[in-house]
Design a protein around this motif. Sequence first.
Motif, mmCIF file in Angstrom:
data_model
loop_
_atom_site.group_PDB
_atom_site.id
_atom_site.type_symbol
_atom_site.label_atom_id
_atom_site.label_comp_id
_atom_site.label_asym_id
_atom_site.label_seq_id
_atom_site.Cartn_x
_atom_site.Cartn_y
_atom_site.Cartn_z
ATOM 1 N N ARG A 227 4.355 -9.143 -0.156
ATOM 2 C CA ARG A 227 3.230 -8.123 -0.025
ATOM 3 C C ARG A 227 3.558 -7.554 1.577
ATOM 4 N NH1 ARG A 227 -1.270 -11.868 0.152
ATOM 5 N NH2 ARG A 227 0.221 -13.616 0.087
ATOM 6 N N GLU B 177 0.970 -1.234 -0.139
ATOM 7 C CA GLU B 177 0.067 0.003 -0.166
ATOM 8 C C GLU B 177 0.672 1.096 0.006
ATOM 9 O OE1 GLU B 177 -2.871 -0.114 3.177
ATOM 10 O OE2 GLU B 177 -3.174 -2.275 2.850
ATOM 11 N N LEU C 203 0.854 -5.360 3.911
ATOM 12 C CA LEU C 203 -0.437 -4.953 3.808
ATOM 13 C C LEU C 203 -1.189 -4.750 5.221
ATOM 14 C CD1 LEU C 203 -2.700 -8.232 3.561
ATOM 15 C CD2 LEU C 203 -0.333 -8.283 2.696
ATOM 16 N N LYS C 204 -2.060 -3.793 5.376
ATOM 17 C CA LYS C 204 -2.533 -3.378 6.826
ATOM 18 C C LYS C 204 -3.918 -4.743 6.732
ATOM 19 C CE LYS C 204 -3.373 -0.093 10.092
ATOM 20 N NZ LYS C 204 -4.528 0.765 9.987
ATOM 21 N N GLN C 205 -3.837 -5.226 7.765
ATOM 22 C CA GLN C 205 -5.162 -6.313 8.037
ATOM 23 C C GLN C 205 -5.537 -5.880 9.434
ATOM 24 O OE1 GLN C 205 -6.285 -7.930 5.546
ATOM 25 N NE2 GLN C 205 -5.479 -9.928 5.266
ATOM 26 N N ALA C 206 -6.974 -5.433 9.493
ATOM 27 C CA ALA C 206 -7.377 -5.204 10.799
ATOM 28 C C ALA C 206 -6.406 -3.932 11.450
ATOM 29 C CB ALA C 206 -7.732 -6.347 11.670
ATOM 30 N N GLU D 31 0.960 -6.540 7.921
ATOM 31 C CA GLU D 31 1.588 -7.795 7.647
ATOM 32 C C GLU D 31 2.537 -7.863 6.805
ATOM 33 O OE1 GLU D 31 -2.692 -10.473 8.669
ATOM 34 O OE2 GLU D 31 -1.226 -11.021 7.078
ATOM 35 N N ASN E 16 -3.398 -4.831 12.325
ATOM 36 C CA ASN E 16 -1.969 -5.381 12.082
ATOM 37 C C ASN E 16 -1.448 -5.017 10.748
ATOM 38 O OD1 ASN E 16 -2.267 -6.972 14.483
ATOM 39 N ND2 ASN E 16 -3.129 -8.451 13.438
ATOM 40 N N ARG F 40 4.776 -15.219 7.222
ATOM 41 C CA ARG F 40 4.092 -14.085 7.390
ATOM 42 C C ARG F 40 4.286 -13.518 8.949
ATOM 43 N NH1 ARG F 40 -1.489 -13.040 5.513
ATOM 44 N NH2 ARG F 40 -1.229 -14.708 4.041
ATOM 45 N N ILE G 167 3.598 -10.621 11.442
ATOM 46 C CA ILE G 167 2.281 -9.887 11.757
ATOM 47 C C ILE G 167 2.691 -8.923 12.990
ATOM 48 C CG2 ILE G 167 0.053 -10.023 12.765
ATOM 49 C CD1 ILE G 167 0.155 -13.007 11.534
#
Lengths: 130, 373
Positions: free
Chosen positions: B291, B255, B293-296, B300, B298, B367, B369
């Motif tokens: 990758r 992102e 990315l922003k998940q919730a 990642e 977190n 991964r 996190i």
Amino acid sequence: MGEIKKKILLADDDPDQIFQVSHHLKKWGYDVVAVESREEAERYLESECPDMAILDLMMEEEDSGFILAYRIKQCRPQVPVIIATAVTAERGISFDINSSENRAWIKADHYLEKGFRMEELEIIIKSLLK
Amino acid sequence: MEKLSVIVVDDEPGIRSGVKRILSGHTVSFPFMDDDYGFDCREASTGEEALEMIEADLPDILLLDNKLPGITGMEVLEILQQRNLDIIVAMITSYASLEVAAKATDDGARDFIPKPFTPAELKASVDLITKQYFLKRITRTMKEEGKKIRYQFLSVLSHELKSPLNALEGYLEMMKSRELGESMQEYDQVLDRSLHRVEGMRSLIMDLLDFTKIRLERRDDKIEQVNMKERAHLALATINPLAIQRNISISFKGEEDLVFEADPGDMDIILNNLLSNAVKYNRDGGSVEMRILKQAENVEIVVKDTGIGMNEEEVSRLFNEFVRIKNRLTRGITGSGLGLSIVHKISELYGGHIQVDSKPDMGSEFRVILPVQ
């Protein structure tokens, strides 16, 4: 007629160790079969019999050298085996090949700590192949 | 329930039996202790008797009166101090003898139980002593474990540094005695291999520096708003030459304005380690997908490769220090065995964790996190 050259199996997963030791073995007049794993060594042993084996202890497994030494001694007890390793430093344990109990289990004729001098190796090989 | 062994030393039988009665029904529990403690009480009427009992069976706690018929409580304390015995001592003493209290503290007494005391006062003192006992035991175990880990680390480290030194020394000896002849050209391979081993040692030392860095206290002044895409591009540029050599393609998705509060050096270590593993343990012509990315809540970091993969047993050992997966396929790949253990530690430092999904011959996906604070 020249003498038939004695054949030495050299198993080590460090290519530099293979390069250096084979060079000297050849210089001293031996034939060298160099392998980089226990698996390869076992394949070789299926059909061939060396006059001596120099084995690294840690290859695929932590005790590949012991397994190989055992295999060799099982069917060819007369073949001298040298185990060369840095395991004493690595695990912080030192095992003493001189005690009869360990000797029986390890099935090697000599134990060398890596970083040994080539002159030392030559003397040991000569005495074991007498 | 664990029982602590107590000896109460007093020449008054009433006090001895009183203490014994009060403690026999008393238990101590603290929120940080796994288990409650109870007490097994033995009695001694003189200092001499107490020393004999201690000799025979070392107690955890000694409740010691000072005014005794033979040797005094203070003398008992001195003897214990000289013998360096591991007992927590509380002096039972009257308010008047302040001098005794001061001297006893110097000699290692932990607490004072003023005479006369109520059951509640005795219990309060014993609670305090028990807490001290518990903390002392924990510190001791932690010290011992720390020592063991340091020792293992150093012995493995010395091996990892010794192997390349052995190789170098061997090659130098060969050159010194002109093993391959007089011409410099004969030594090209020897020189290449020597340089390769030096490089391996250098990367081990660099990894070690990373390692010591994360072991130290975190430095808040280094925390800033890190643009993750920028850091990723730096890491990609570092690994690119090696990837090109082996015809491995790397793709990156991130992102645009993903910002994470961190020490940028830590993020570089994570990205560099994951990427270099994905390339090193890949097959020629393979691919790497990264990758961020922003998940919730977190951030990642995902790095996926088409490499040799690992079985479950290998994955289970992966994050230990100096572990390198040794098999036919990994032969010839250099590494310190520290990289993933460092990534793992840094992830934990940020309150995060690392997951691995891997299958032999299919490749691996790592991964990391990290929770956004």
